[in-house]
Design a protein around this motif. Structure first.
Motif, PDB file in Angstrom:
ATOM      1  N   ALA A   8      66.498  40.235   3.215  1.00 52.35           N
ATOM      2  CA  ALA A   8      66.252  41.474   3.955  1.00 52.35           C
ATOM      3  C   ALA A   8      67.544  42.263   4.126  1.00 52.35           C
ATOM      4  O   ALA A   8      67.536  43.504   4.053  1.00 52.35           O
ATOM      5  CB  ALA A   8      65.627  41.160   5.316  1.00 52.35           C
ATOM      6  N   GLU A   9      68.656  41.568   4.349  1.00 53.32           N
ATOM      7  CA  GLU A   9      69.955  42.251   4.452  1.00 53.32           C
ATOM      8  C   GLU A   9      70.299  42.945   3.123  1.00 53.32           C
ATOM      9  O   GLU A   9      70.789  44.070   3.110  1.00 53.32           O
ATOM     10  CB  GLU A   9      71.066  41.259   4.828  1.00 53.32           C
ATOM     11  CG  GLU A   9      70.912  40.623   6.187  1.00 53.32           C
ATOM     12  CD  GLU A   9      71.356  41.495   7.350  1.00 53.32           C
ATOM     13  OE1 GLU A   9      71.622  42.710   7.150  1.00 53.32           O
ATOM     14  OE2 GLU A   9      71.424  40.967   8.466  1.00 53.32           O
ATOM     15  N   PHE A  10      70.039  42.264   1.996  1.00 58.14           N
ATOM     16  CA  PHE A  10      70.304  42.860   0.685  1.00 58.14           C
ATOM     17  C   PHE A  10      69.389  44.058   0.440  1.00 58.14           C
ATOM     18  O   PHE A  10      69.834  45.097  -0.050  1.00 58.14           O
ATOM     19  CB  PHE A  10      70.152  41.822  -0.428  1.00 58.14           C
ATOM     20  CG  PHE A  10      71.402  41.031  -0.670  1.00 58.14           C
ATOM     21  CD1 PHE A  10      72.271  41.360  -1.697  1.00 58.14           C
ATOM     22  CD2 PHE A  10      71.725  39.958   0.147  1.00 58.14           C
ATOM     23  CE1 PHE A  10      73.437  40.643  -1.906  1.00 58.14           C
ATOM     24  CE2 PHE A  10      72.885  39.228  -0.051  1.00 58.14           C
ATOM     25  CZ  PHE A  10      73.747  39.574  -1.080  1.00 58.14           C
ATOM     26  N   ARG A  11      68.127  43.917   0.778  1.00 57.50           N
ATOM     27  CA  ARG A  11      67.176  45.034   0.576  1.00 57.50           C
ATOM     28  C   ARG A  11      67.550  46.223   1.457  1.00 57.50           C
ATOM     29  O   ARG A  11      67.507  47.374   1.020  1.00 57.50           O
ATOM     30  CB  ARG A  11      65.759  44.576   0.867  1.00 57.50           C
ATOM     31  CG  ARG A  11      65.180  43.692  -0.208  1.00 57.50           C
ATOM     32  CD  ARG A  11      63.703  43.370   0.044  1.00 57.50           C
ATOM     33  NE  ARG A  11      63.259  42.348  -0.872  1.00 57.50           N
ATOM     34  CZ  ARG A  11      63.036  41.086  -0.541  1.00 57.50           C
ATOM     35  NH1 ARG A  11      63.190  40.667   0.695  1.00 57.50           N
ATOM     36  NH2 ARG A  11      62.634  40.226  -1.458  1.00 57.50           N
ATOM     37  N   ARG A  37      77.747  46.364  -1.775  1.00 52.07           N
ATOM     38  CA  ARG A  37      76.876  47.209  -0.937  1.00 52.07           C
ATOM     39  C   ARG A  37      76.438  46.481   0.332  1.00 52.07           C
ATOM     40  O   ARG A  37      76.409  47.066   1.399  1.00 52.07           O
ATOM     41  CB  ARG A  37      75.651  47.674  -1.718  1.00 52.07           C
ATOM     42  CG  ARG A  37      75.969  48.761  -2.715  1.00 52.07           C
ATOM     43  CD  ARG A  37      74.728  49.490  -3.180  1.00 52.07           C
ATOM     44  NE  ARG A  37      73.954  50.047  -2.084  1.00 52.07           N
ATOM     45  CZ  ARG A  37      74.114  51.269  -1.576  1.00 52.07           C
ATOM     46  NH1 ARG A  37      75.054  52.055  -2.057  1.00 52.07           N
ATOM     47  NH2 ARG A  37      73.342  51.702  -0.597  1.00 52.07           N
ATOM     48  N   VAL A  38      76.084  45.205   0.202  1.00 49.64           N
ATOM     49  CA  VAL A  38      75.640  44.482   1.391  1.00 49.64           C
ATOM     50  C   VAL A  38      76.809  44.245   2.350  1.00 49.64           C
ATOM     51  O   VAL A  38      76.609  44.146   3.553  1.00 49.64           O
ATOM     52  CB  VAL A  38      74.913  43.167   1.021  1.00 49.64           C
ATOM     53  CG1 VAL A  38      75.882  42.046   0.682  1.00 49.64           C
ATOM     54  CG2 VAL A  38      73.967  42.726   2.118  1.00 49.64           C
ATOM     55  N   LEU A  39      78.031  44.212   1.825  1.00 46.79           N
ATOM     56  CA  LEU A  39      79.203  43.946   2.656  1.00 46.79           C
ATOM     57  C   LEU A  39      79.882  45.214   3.167  1.00 46.79           C
ATOM     58  O   LEU A  39      80.838  45.126   3.938  1.00 46.79           O
ATOM     59  CB  LEU A  39      80.215  43.104   1.870  1.00 46.79           C
ATOM     60  CG  LEU A  39      79.729  41.706   1.498  1.00 46.79           C
ATOM     61  CD1 LEU A  39      80.721  41.039   0.544  1.00 46.79           C
ATOM     62  CD2 LEU A  39      79.487  40.851   2.728  1.00 46.79           C
ATOM     63  N   ASP A  43      79.462  45.076  10.379  1.00 42.61           N
ATOM     64  CA  ASP A  43      78.647  44.188  11.215  1.00 42.61           C
ATOM     65  C   ASP A  43      77.809  43.251  10.353  1.00 42.61           C
ATOM     66  O   ASP A  43      77.689  42.058  10.646  1.00 42.61           O
ATOM     67  CB  ASP A  43      77.737  44.995  12.147  1.00 42.61           C
ATOM     68  CG  ASP A  43      78.510  45.712  13.238  1.00 42.61           C
ATOM     69  OD1 ASP A  43      79.617  45.244  13.604  1.00 42.61           O
ATOM     70  OD2 ASP A  43      78.020  46.746  13.727  1.00 42.61           O
ATOM     71  N   ARG A  44      77.227  43.788   9.282  1.00 43.09           N
ATOM     72  CA  ARG A  44      76.417  42.955   8.379  1.00 43.09           C
ATOM     73  C   ARG A  44      77.313  41.923   7.695  1.00 43.09           C
ATOM     74  O   ARG A  44      76.954  40.751   7.601  1.00 43.09           O
ATOM     75  CB  ARG A  44      75.724  43.824   7.335  1.00 43.09           C
ATOM     76  CG  ARG A  44      74.888  43.017   6.362  1.00 43.09           C
ATOM     77  CD  ARG A  44      74.204  43.906   5.329  1.00 43.09           C
ATOM     78  NE  ARG A  44      73.098  44.605   5.950  1.00 43.09           N
ATOM     79  CZ  ARG A  44      72.916  45.925   5.895  1.00 43.09           C
ATOM     80  NH1 ARG A  44      73.767  46.687   5.248  1.00 43.09           N
ATOM     81  NH2 ARG A  44      71.884  46.475   6.487  1.00 43.09           N
ATOM     82  N   ALA A  45      78.494  42.345   7.233  1.00 39.02           N
ATOM     83  CA  ALA A  45      79.420  41.423   6.572  1.00 39.02           C
ATOM     84  C   ALA A  45      79.803  40.283   7.514  1.00 39.02           C
ATOM     85  O   ALA A  45      79.853  39.120   7.114  1.00 39.02           O
ATOM     86  CB  ALA A  45      80.664  42.174   6.093  1.00 39.02           C
TER      87      ALA A  45
END
Length: 194
Positions: A8-11, A37-39, A43-45
């Motif tokens: 879900a994080e990648f999407r 892109r995901v990083l 906060d997500r990273a």
């Protein structure tokens, strides 16, 4: 973090791509994970790095006193892993084709190192990075990655802790299925092939 939460994080970051891709390993795939892109969201990273750190056994985490990652792909996740573990993070790079520490980075003899990648497909880059870390005096006690694309076949010579194993099929250039062979390959990664 469960597998579906990771995906879900990648999407959410549009980092899970579909098409025909030439991977840095030289293999082809209908799927590509653009970890940059995901990083790109700090906060997500951070969440992802904390989740990766949670996969490493507690006693082993306590041993680690440095994180080293291969440039380019591993730099951001390596830095975030350093933050998650409370240790310094540095990276190796290939100015002349072989990984080495530069930019004033140095390891003390016997430093216990976690080598961190974004994606492991064949394990070649990881093994090369581990060799450079050992040549610089570090002892690689484990490896970690956001994604293991090797279908469990990558032997890094040390315990390996990926956040998620995603087994999208990959193909050698002479094994392409007709639907991939019919479209040109896109090379979205950061490493230019000679």
């Amino acid at each position: 973090m469960q597998d579906e939460e990771v995906l879900a994080e990648f999407r959410a970051s549009k980092a899970l791509l579909e098409g025909h891709f030439l991977l840095s390993s030289g293999r082809h795939s209908a799927h590509y994970l653009q970890c940059a892109r995901v990083l790109m969201d700090p906060d997500r990273a951070s969440r992802l790095a904390i989740a990766v750190a949670g996969r490493i056994p507690r006693d082993l985490r306590k041993e680690i006193n440095k994180v080293v990652s291969p440039a380019m792909g591993g730099v951001i996740i390596g830095h975030e892993m350093g933050r998650a573990l409370g240790v310094e993070a540095m990276f190796v790079e290939r100015p002349t084709g072989t990984f080495e520490l530069r930019r004033g980075f140095a390891l003390n003899p016997g430093d216990k190192v976690l080598m961190v990648e974004d994606v492991v497909t064949t394990g070649l880059s990881s093994r090369e990075a581990i060799k450079a870390i050992e040549a610089a005096g570090g002892e690689v006690v484990a490896a970690a990655a956001l994604i293991d694309r090797s279908a469990g076949t990558a032997d890094l010579g040390v315990p390996f802790y990926p956040l998620i194993a995603i087994n999208f099929p990959t193909y050698a250039p002479d094994e392409l299925p007709p639907e991939l062979a019919a479209t040109p390959a896109i090379k979205p990664g950061s490493r230019a092939e000679a």
